[in-house]
Design a protein around this motif. Structure first.
Motif, mmCIF file in Angstrom:
data_model
loop_
_atom_site.group_PDB
_atom_site.id
_atom_site.type_symbol
_atom_site.label_atom_id
_atom_site.label_comp_id
_atom_site.label_asym_id
_atom_site.label_seq_id
_atom_site.Cartn_x
_atom_site.Cartn_y
_atom_site.Cartn_z
ATOM 1 N N GLY A 9 123.244 -67.230 132.489
ATOM 2 C CA GLY A 9 123.551 -66.149 131.557
ATOM 3 C C GLY A 9 122.788 -64.896 131.953
ATOM 4 N N PRO A 10 122.929 -63.836 131.152
ATOM 5 C CA PRO A 10 122.424 -62.521 131.558
ATOM 6 C C PRO A 10 120.914 -62.339 131.388
ATOM 7 N N GLY A 11 120.251 -63.187 130.666
ATOM 8 C CA GLY A 11 118.807 -63.005 130.469
ATOM 9 C C GLY A 11 118.290 -63.796 129.276
ATOM 10 N N SER A 35 114.783 -63.100 141.263
ATOM 11 C CA SER A 35 114.889 -61.649 141.106
ATOM 12 C C SER A 35 115.642 -61.294 139.830
ATOM 13 N N LEU A 36 116.433 -62.223 139.304
ATOM 14 C CA LEU A 36 117.272 -61.903 138.141
ATOM 15 C C LEU A 36 117.139 -62.894 136.981
ATOM 16 N N VAL A 37 116.771 -64.130 137.273
ATOM 17 C CA VAL A 37 116.651 -65.122 136.197
ATOM 18 C C VAL A 37 115.205 -65.125 135.711
ATOM 19 N N HIS A 80 121.619 -69.892 138.688
ATOM 20 C CA HIS A 80 122.040 -68.536 139.049
ATOM 21 C C HIS A 80 122.091 -67.647 137.829
ATOM 22 N N THR A 81 121.919 -66.353 138.039
ATOM 23 C CA THR A 81 122.035 -65.421 136.929
ATOM 24 C C THR A 81 123.499 -65.268 136.506
ATOM 25 N N GLY A 82 123.716 -64.967 135.239
ATOM 26 C CA GLY A 82 125.075 -64.733 134.738
ATOM 27 C C GLY A 82 125.961 -65.934 134.982
ATOM 28 N N VAL A 110 127.417 -66.981 131.098
ATOM 29 C CA VAL A 110 127.905 -65.703 130.557
ATOM 30 C C VAL A 110 127.598 -64.609 131.578
ATOM 31 N N THR A 111 128.638 -64.033 132.137
ATOM 32 C CA THR A 111 128.405 -62.966 133.117
ATOM 33 C C THR A 111 128.016 -61.659 132.425
ATOM 34 N N SER A 112 127.347 -60.776 133.152
ATOM 35 C CA SER A 112 126.813 -59.567 132.506
ATOM 36 C C SER A 112 127.904 -58.658 131.947
ATOM 37 N N ALA A 113 129.117 -58.702 132.510
ATOM 38 C CA ALA A 113 130.213 -57.894 131.954
ATOM 39 C C ALA A 113 130.418 -58.237 130.481
ATOM 40 N N ILE A 162 131.743 -52.477 136.699
ATOM 41 C CA ILE A 162 131.253 -52.289 138.068
ATOM 42 C C ILE A 162 129.819 -52.821 138.158
ATOM 43 N N TYR A 163 129.655 -53.818 139.002
ATOM 44 C CA TYR A 163 128.348 -54.446 139.215
ATOM 45 C C TYR A 163 127.662 -53.785 140.425
ATOM 46 N N LEU A 164 126.377 -54.019 140.560
ATOM 47 C CA LEU A 164 125.631 -53.772 141.797
ATOM 48 C C LEU A 164 125.745 -52.338 142.315
ATOM 49 N N SER A 165 125.993 -51.387 141.451
ATOM 50 C CA SER A 165 126.323 -50.041 141.937
ATOM 51 C C SER A 165 125.619 -48.919 141.194
ATOM 52 N N VAL A 189 126.895 -47.562 130.387
ATOM 53 C CA VAL A 189 126.034 -48.246 131.352
ATOM 54 C C VAL A 189 125.120 -49.165 130.550
ATOM 55 N N ALA A 190 125.149 -50.438 130.913
ATOM 56 C CA ALA A 190 124.338 -51.431 130.197
ATOM 57 C C ALA A 190 123.331 -52.007 131.185
ATOM 58 N N ALA A 191 122.062 -51.716 130.945
ATOM 59 C CA ALA A 191 121.017 -52.144 131.873
ATOM 60 C C ALA A 191 120.197 -53.264 131.251
ATOM 61 N N ARG A 192 119.920 -54.276 132.052
ATOM 62 C CA ARG A 192 119.102 -55.436 131.613
ATOM 63 C C ARG A 192 119.563 -55.926 130.233
ATOM 64 N N VAL A 193 120.864 -56.101 130.124
ATOM 65 C CA VAL A 193 121.447 -56.532 128.849
ATOM 66 C C VAL A 193 120.852 -57.871 128.425
ATOM 67 N N THR A 194 120.523 -57.954 127.156
ATOM 68 C CA THR A 194 119.952 -59.123 126.459
ATOM 69 C C THR A 194 118.475 -59.369 126.793
ATOM 70 N N GLN A 220 120.006 -53.459 138.134
ATOM 71 C CA GLN A 220 120.302 -54.445 137.074
ATOM 72 C C GLN A 220 121.058 -53.824 135.908
ATOM 73 N N ALA A 221 122.164 -53.189 136.241
ATOM 74 C CA ALA A 221 123.010 -52.597 135.200
ATOM 75 C C ALA A 221 124.464 -52.772 135.592
ATOM 76 N N VAL A 222 125.329 -52.826 134.595
ATOM 77 C CA VAL A 222 126.765 -52.785 134.854
ATOM 78 C C VAL A 222 127.312 -51.480 134.264
ATOM 79 N N ILE A 223 128.350 -50.977 134.926
ATOM 80 C CA ILE A 223 128.977 -49.722 134.499
ATOM 81 C C ILE A 223 130.361 -50.089 133.964
HETATM 82 C C1 SAM Z 1 123.866 -60.403 142.387
HETATM 83 S S1 SAM Z 1 124.747 -59.834 140.996
HETATM 84 C C2 SAM Z 1 124.789 -61.263 140.037
HETATM 85 C C3 SAM Z 1 125.774 -61.196 138.894
HETATM 86 C C4 SAM Z 1 125.724 -62.421 138.010
HETATM 87 N N1 SAM Z 1 126.170 -63.592 138.721
HETATM 88 C C5 SAM Z 1 126.530 -62.259 136.714
HETATM 89 O O1 SAM Z 1 127.488 -63.017 136.497
HETATM 90 O O2 SAM Z 1 126.187 -61.393 135.900
HETATM 91 C C6 SAM Z 1 123.551 -58.820 140.234
HETATM 92 C C7 SAM Z 1 124.187 -57.703 139.416
HETATM 93 O O3 SAM Z 1 124.634 -58.230 138.185
HETATM 94 C C8 SAM Z 1 124.454 -57.266 137.178
HETATM 95 N N2 SAM Z 1 123.510 -57.818 136.192
HETATM 96 C C9 SAM Z 1 122.877 -59.014 136.245
HETATM 97 N N3 SAM Z 1 122.164 -59.227 135.122
HETATM 98 C C10 SAM Z 1 122.363 -58.136 134.333
HETATM 99 C C11 SAM Z 1 121.912 -57.759 133.038
HETATM 100 N N4 SAM Z 1 121.135 -58.560 132.302
HETATM 101 N N5 SAM Z 1 122.304 -56.560 132.545
HETATM 102 C C12 SAM Z 1 123.123 -55.757 133.256
HETATM 103 N N6 SAM Z 1 123.586 -56.067 134.488
HETATM 104 C C13 SAM Z 1 123.216 -57.235 135.021
HETATM 105 C C14 SAM Z 1 123.937 -56.003 137.833
HETATM 106 O O4 SAM Z 1 125.054 -55.202 138.208
HETATM 107 C C15 SAM Z 1 123.256 -56.574 139.052
HETATM 108 O O5 SAM Z 1 123.161 -55.596 140.076
#
Ligand code: SAM
Length: 257
Positions: A9-11, A35-37, A80-82, A110-113, A162-165, A189-194, A220-223
């Motif tokens: 999940g996202p966090g 780096s993300l979990v 894995h994250t998300g 749960v993906t970050s979208a 939009i991820y990773l951008s 723009v949602a950064a570090r959601v949750t 760590q944001a989605v657009i």
């Molecule tokens: C390597 S990808 C992994 C995506 C992950 N598998 C997912 O389903 O969310 C990393 C990107 O996911 C997005 N991301 C991951 N966690 C996030 C969070 N908590 N809030 C916003 N964006 C996040 C960002 O765009 C980040 O650059």
């Protein structure tokens, strides 16, 4: 014994699935994307497991840990994250396990979208606005096929996530404006959601780059882009038929006036 690829999940530690949490609790070995979990999430669910942070490991090294765990009859989780299927680089890990004849299963997350949509309290598919959601990214170290460039995708005018951008927000805006979007198209723009330091920004294609820079958001944001984002301020263009009083379907008889 098999390897379980689990979406964390996202966090927020409560946003892992019940199955994912159970597998972590039962795990003897956990390899997680540090780096993300959140390490705390791993400690909470798997306090006694052998834990490896994959951030500093290459594919051969992570595969060796997974394979050695299975060979030793241990319960192994690759966290894995998300959701693991979105930019999770799991296919190459599964191919490596295939070569070794090791079985595996994937547990979604749960993906970050969708975490971002929830944080914004926003439906991504609205009648008469957009019925399509596209998950995409700008090219980085990983190239994006030319036919999937943002300018090309933007011609559809669908809801985009939009991820990773976010570090390239200026280029993202330029590309989107070459498609069906206008300077007035809403963007979030949602950064570090949750996470406790979650940030949500809203604007339009004309001002979002300045807002992102002003907020110091660089990763760590989605657009999210698209006219669906207008609904909370401007109201709905149309309601769905699903709950319409006059609409009958297999589970409900509509009221005929
Ligand atoms: C390597 S990808 C992994 C995506 C992950 N598998 C997912 O389903 O969310 C990393 C990107 O996911 C997005 N991301 C991951 N966690 C996030 C969070 N908590 N809030 C916003 N964006 C996040 C960002 O765009 C980040 O650059």
């Amino acid at each position: 014994m098999k390897v379980f690829f689990v979406g964390a999940g996202p966090g927020d530690a409560e946003l892992i699935t019940v199955k994912g949490a159970r597998l972590l609790q039962e795990a003897d070995v956990v390899v997680f994307a540090g780096s993300l979990v959140d390490r705390e999430l791993v400690r909470t669910y798997a306090p006694d497991a052998e834990v490896y942070d994959s951030a500093g490991m290459n594919l051969d090294e992570t595969t060796a840990v997974l394979a050695n765990g299975v060979a030793a009859d241990k319960r192994v989780v690759r966290l894995h994250t998300g959701d693991p299927s979105i930019y999770g680089a799991i296919q190459e890990q599964m191919a490596a396990l295939d070569e070794l004849g090791i079985d595996y299963e994937v547990v979604p997350g749960v993906t970050s979208a969708f975490a971002a949509a929830a944080a914004l309290k926003q439906e991504l598919t609205l009648p008469e606005v957009s019925q399509t959601v596209i998950i995409t990214r700008m090219a980085g170290k990983t190239p994006v096929p030319e036919r999937e460039s943002l300018a090309e995708i933007a011609r559809i005018g669908a809801t985009l996530v939009i991820y990773l951008s976010v570090s390239m927000i200026g280029e993202v805006v330029d590309e989107l404006l070459r498609g069906a979007y206008t300077p007035e198209t809403p963007v979030a723009v949602a950064a570090r959601v949750t996470w406790p330091d979650e940030q949500l920004l809203e604007g339009t294609l004309s001002d979002i780059a300045a807002k992102v820079k002003g907020a110091g958001i660089g990763k760590q944001a989605v657009i999210l882009v698209g006219d669906v984002l207008r609904a909370r301020q401007e109201g709905l263009k149309a309601k769905s038929l699903l709950y319409d009083k006059g609409f009958s379907h297999g589970y409900r008889k509509g009221i005929v006036a």
